[in-house]
Design a protein around this motif. Structure first.
Motif, PDB file in Angstrom:
ATOM      1  N   MET A  45      33.884  55.770  22.437  1.00  0.00           N
ATOM      2  CA  MET A  45      32.859  55.944  21.428  1.00  0.00           C
ATOM      3  C   MET A  45      33.413  55.542  20.064  1.00  0.00           C
ATOM      4  N   ALA A  46      32.586  54.936  19.273  1.00  0.00           N
ATOM      5  CA  ALA A  46      33.012  54.467  17.957  1.00  0.00           C
ATOM      6  C   ALA A  46      33.253  55.625  16.995  1.00  0.00           C
ATOM      7  N   VAL A  47      33.992  55.337  15.936  1.00  0.00           N
ATOM      8  CA  VAL A  47      34.256  56.312  14.888  1.00  0.00           C
ATOM      9  C   VAL A  47      33.567  55.823  13.615  1.00  0.00           C
ATOM     10  N   ALA A  48      32.743  56.683  13.017  1.00  0.00           N
ATOM     11  CA  ALA A  48      32.065  56.316  11.780  1.00  0.00           C
ATOM     12  C   ALA A  48      33.104  56.048  10.693  1.00  0.00           C
ATOM     13  N   PRO A  49      32.876  55.068   9.831  1.00  0.00           N
ATOM     14  CA  PRO A  49      33.858  54.728   8.797  1.00  0.00           C
ATOM     15  C   PRO A  49      34.319  55.927   7.969  1.00  0.00           C
ATOM     16  N   LYS A  50      33.418  56.867   7.669  1.00  0.00           N
ATOM     17  CA  LYS A  50      33.834  57.995   6.830  1.00  0.00           C
ATOM     18  C   LYS A  50      34.737  58.974   7.574  1.00  0.00           C
ATOM     19  N   PHE A  51      34.829  58.821   8.888  1.00  0.00           N
ATOM     20  CA  PHE A  51      35.730  59.657   9.685  1.00  0.00           C
ATOM     21  C   PHE A  51      36.900  58.846  10.234  1.00  0.00           C
ATOM     22  N   ALA A  52      37.206  57.734   9.598  1.00  0.00           N
ATOM     23  CA  ALA A  52      38.257  56.835  10.086  1.00  0.00           C
ATOM     24  C   ALA A  52      39.613  57.512  10.188  1.00  0.00           C
ATOM     25  N   ALA A  53      39.846  58.554   9.385  1.00  0.00           N
ATOM     26  CA  ALA A  53      41.143  59.248   9.426  1.00  0.00           C
ATOM     27  C   ALA A  53      41.366  59.990  10.731  1.00  0.00           C
ATOM     28  N   HIS A  54      40.321  60.148  11.540  1.00  0.00           N
ATOM     29  CA  HIS A  54      40.482  60.786  12.849  1.00  0.00           C
ATOM     30  C   HIS A  54      41.269  59.908  13.821  1.00  0.00           C
ATOM     31  N   VAL A  55      41.415  58.638  13.484  1.00  0.00           N
ATOM     32  CA  VAL A  55      42.207  57.720  14.311  1.00  0.00           C
ATOM     33  C   VAL A  55      43.659  57.794  13.854  1.00  0.00           C
ATOM     34  N   LEU A  56      44.558  58.057  14.801  1.00  0.00           N
ATOM     35  CA  LEU A  56      45.977  58.207  14.473  1.00  0.00           C
ATOM     36  C   LEU A  56      46.641  56.842  14.393  1.00  0.00           C
ATOM     37  N   GLY A  57      47.147  56.502  13.215  1.00  0.00           N
ATOM     38  CA  GLY A  57      47.777  55.202  13.039  1.00  0.00           C
ATOM     39  C   GLY A  57      46.727  54.115  12.894  1.00  0.00           C
ATOM     40  N   SER A  58      47.174  52.888  12.998  1.00  0.00           N
ATOM     41  CA  SER A  58      46.269  51.752  12.820  1.00  0.00           C
ATOM     42  C   SER A  58      46.521  50.715  13.905  1.00  0.00           C
ATOM     43  N   VAL A  59      45.520  50.533  14.755  1.00  0.00           N
ATOM     44  CA  VAL A  59      45.591  49.518  15.805  1.00  0.00           C
ATOM     45  C   VAL A  59      44.386  48.607  15.611  1.00  0.00           C
ATOM     46  N   ALA A  60      44.636  47.377  15.199  1.00  0.00           N
ATOM     47  CA  ALA A  60      43.542  46.474  14.831  1.00  0.00           C
ATOM     48  C   ALA A  60      42.598  46.195  15.998  1.00  0.00           C
ATOM     49  N   HIS A  61      43.152  45.841  17.142  1.00  0.00           N
ATOM     50  CA  HIS A  61      42.324  45.507  18.302  1.00  0.00           C
ATOM     51  C   HIS A  61      42.880  46.219  19.534  1.00  0.00           C
ATOM     52  N   PRO A  62      42.645  47.533  19.639  1.00  0.00           N
ATOM     53  CA  PRO A  62      43.232  48.295  20.747  1.00  0.00           C
ATOM     54  C   PRO A  62      42.666  47.886  22.100  1.00  0.00           C
ATOM     55  N   VAL A  63      43.526  47.914  23.103  1.00  0.00           N
ATOM     56  CA  VAL A  63      43.099  47.646  24.475  1.00  0.00           C
ATOM     57  C   VAL A  63      42.506  48.909  25.077  1.00  0.00           C
ATOM     58  N   HIS A  64      43.085  50.059  24.706  1.00  0.00           N
ATOM     59  CA  HIS A  64      42.676  51.344  25.267  1.00  0.00           C
ATOM     60  C   HIS A  64      42.405  52.358  24.159  1.00  0.00           C
ATOM     61  N   THR A  65      41.594  53.362  24.487  1.00  0.00           N
ATOM     62  CA  THR A  65      41.302  54.435  23.548  1.00  0.00           C
ATOM     63  C   THR A  65      41.515  55.783  24.226  1.00  0.00           C
ATOM     64  N   LEU A  66      42.331  56.621  23.604  1.00  0.00           N
ATOM     65  CA  LEU A  66      42.613  57.969  24.089  1.00  0.00           C
ATOM     66  C   LEU A  66      41.976  58.946  23.109  1.00  0.00           C
ATOM     67  N   GLU A  67      40.948  59.658  23.567  1.00  0.00           N
ATOM     68  CA  GLU A  67      40.247  60.615  22.722  1.00  0.00           C
ATOM     69  C   GLU A  67      40.613  62.029  23.149  1.00  0.00           C
ATOM     70  N   ILE A  68      41.062  62.830  22.188  1.00  0.00           N
ATOM     71  CA  ILE A  68      41.453  64.208  22.502  1.00  0.00           C
ATOM     72  C   ILE A  68      40.496  65.167  21.785  1.00  0.00           C
ATOM     73  N   TYR A  69      39.751  65.915  22.577  1.00  0.00           N
ATOM     74  CA  TYR A  69      38.780  66.887  22.065  1.00  0.00           C
ATOM     75  C   TYR A  69      39.483  68.233  21.953  1.00  0.00           C
ATOM     76  N   LEU A  70      39.622  68.708  20.715  1.00  0.00           N
ATOM     77  CA  LEU A  70      40.457  69.876  20.450  1.00  0.00           C
ATOM     78  C   LEU A  70      39.741  70.908  19.588  1.00  0.00           C
ATOM     79  N   ASP A  71      40.081  72.172  19.828  1.00  0.00           N
ATOM     80  CA  ASP A  71      39.597  73.285  19.011  1.00  0.00           C
ATOM     81  C   ASP A  71      40.809  73.878  18.295  1.00  0.00           C
ATOM     82  N   TYR A  72      40.723  73.997  16.985  1.00  0.00           N
ATOM     83  CA  TYR A  72      41.868  74.437  16.188  1.00  0.00           C
ATOM     84  C   TYR A  72      42.344  75.855  16.501  1.00  0.00           C
TER      85      TYR A  72
END
Length: 205
Positions: A1-28
């Protein structure tokens, strides 16, 4: 699923054209989420960077668990920090997880909501984030706002978007991991570094 630009900081690091996406759903305020976050943030990300460069992007997904009443407040705080200083989002998330016991039921039950927000805002200060700016985004008025008694705060609408996103993909528990759009229930919060290494070798092309 895409990340809205205003939530871009939710992506760890910077991968211009990732092959894979690992999404971790977490409760603080979930102990198991804390274990998974620390493993991914401290150990898995360095493995990916060294052995699978530019192949995997990691996305933090907010998974509010309403049976933990302070869960909402902690997630709001992280979103407020992202607004004030996006580059501190992951470090602030690490700070919450490191201090999560301070926000468990028995440690919030006798304080007001805004008092909890003040403690959460204070966690941002050691990271160089203006805690007063964070608190201003979080504080809830104690009088009606334009006739509204449920006025929320300045990140309420942001949180709604994250809750809707989790519902859309049917995530119910924390932690939950989605890899390339598919939920992977084999991944455990108790995995050690070697288990993660084996999984990456099998799944990262």
């Amino acid at each position: 699923m895409a990340v809205a630009p205003k939530f871009a900081a939710h992506v760890l690091g910077s991968v211009a054209h990732p092959v894979h996406t690992l999404e971790i759903y977490l409760d603080y305020v979930c102990p198991f989420s804390a274990k998974l976050f620390k493993r991914v943030y401290n150990d898995v990300k360095p493995i990916i960077d060294s052995k699978f460069p530019n192949k995997v992007q990691i996305i933090f997904r907010q998974q509010v668990q309403p049976w933990h009443p302070s869960s909402t407040l902690t997630h709001e705080a992280a979103l407020a920090v992202e607004r004030v200083h996006p580059g501190s989002f992951w470090k602030y998330s690490a700070a919450i997880f490191e201090n999560q016991v301070d926000f468990f039921d028995v440690n919030v039950v006798n304080e007001t909501r805004n008092a909890t927000y003040k403690r959460l805002s204070a966690l941002a200060a050691p990271l160089g984030v203006d805690e007063q700016q964070v608190y201003r985004l979080l504080a809830v008025a104690d009088k009606p706002v334009n006739g509204a008694y449920n006025s929320g705060n300045q990140v309420t609408n942001d949180l709604k978007l994250h809750v809707k996103a989790a519902r859309l993909v049917g995530v119910h528990v924390s932690p939950t991991v989605i890899f390339d759009g598919i939920m992977d229930n084999s991944i455990s919060s108790g995995w050690d570094v070697d288990q993660w290494g084996e999984w990456l070798v099998k799944n990262v092309v």
